[in-house]
Design a protein around this motif. Structure first.
Motif, PDB file in Angstrom:
ATOM      1  N   UNK A 126       0.804  -1.223   0.000  1.00  0.00           N
ATOM      2  CA  UNK A 126       0.000   0.000   0.000  1.00  0.00           C
ATOM      3  C   UNK A 126       0.834   1.270   0.000  1.00  0.00           C
ATOM      4  N   UNK A 127       1.961   1.256   0.694  1.00  0.00           N
ATOM      5  CA  UNK A 127       2.805   2.454   0.733  1.00  0.00           C
ATOM      6  C   UNK A 127       3.354   2.768  -0.655  1.00  0.00           C
ATOM      7  N   UNK A 128       3.738   1.733  -1.407  1.00  0.00           N
ATOM      8  CA  UNK A 128       4.268   1.957  -2.757  1.00  0.00           C
ATOM      9  C   UNK A 128       3.172   2.480  -3.684  1.00  0.00           C
ATOM     10  N   UNK A 129       1.954   1.957  -3.521  1.00  0.00           N
ATOM     11  CA  UNK A 129       0.842   2.410  -4.359  1.00  0.00           C
ATOM     12  C   UNK A 129       0.529   3.870  -4.071  1.00  0.00           C
ATOM     13  N   UNK A 130       0.461   4.233  -2.792  1.00  0.00           N
ATOM     14  CA  UNK A 130       0.162   5.620  -2.437  1.00  0.00           C
ATOM     15  C   UNK A 130       1.292   6.553  -2.857  1.00  0.00           C
ATOM     16  N   UNK A 131       2.532   6.079  -2.786  1.00  0.00           N
ATOM     17  CA  UNK A 131       3.662   6.906  -3.211  1.00  0.00           C
ATOM     18  C   UNK A 131       3.607   7.144  -4.721  1.00  0.00           C
TER      19      UNK A 131
END
Length: 113
Positions: free
Chosen positions: A70-75
């Motif tokens: 999720x962090x990579x997607x939001x980034x």
């Protein structure tokens, strides 16, 4: 009005119809010739497109965001939003710069001829 009279009438009509068909064919030929010339020119532009179509496709299907971190997607999403915002601001700056170059005394902005 015997046989030879009708023979010459029909022979004349046949030759006249052949002449009309020849004239129509000539008119069509003169109208089609420029089209063939344009097709020759356009074929030069089509050759690179056909060669590009023959190349293998290196398409990769998009991966599901559900399987990613999720962090990579939001980034990545933040990066896309930031890029779009920067493009919008750059466009606004270009428009403002172009407005500074407008001379309001030009004839297109006044009622004078």
């Amino acid at each position: 009005m015997g046989f030879w009279f009708w023979f010459w009438i029909w022979l004349g009509l046949g030759f006249l119809s052949l002449a009309v068909f020849a004239w129509i064919g000539w008119e069509l030929f003169t109208k089609v010739t420029p089209i063939f010339d344009q097709l020759k020119v356009s074929s030069e532009y089509v050759k690179p497109l056909l060669s590009a179509l023959e190349k293998p496709v290196n398409y990769a299907a998009p991966t599901s965001a559900l399987d990613s971190d999720p962090e990579a997607v939001f980034a990545e999403r933040a990066s896309v939003v930031r890029h779009n915002r920067d493009r919008t601001k750059a466009r606004e700056r270009r428009l403002i710069r172009s407005l500074l170059d407008i001379d309001v005394n030009e004839s297109r902005f006044t009622n004078a001829p």
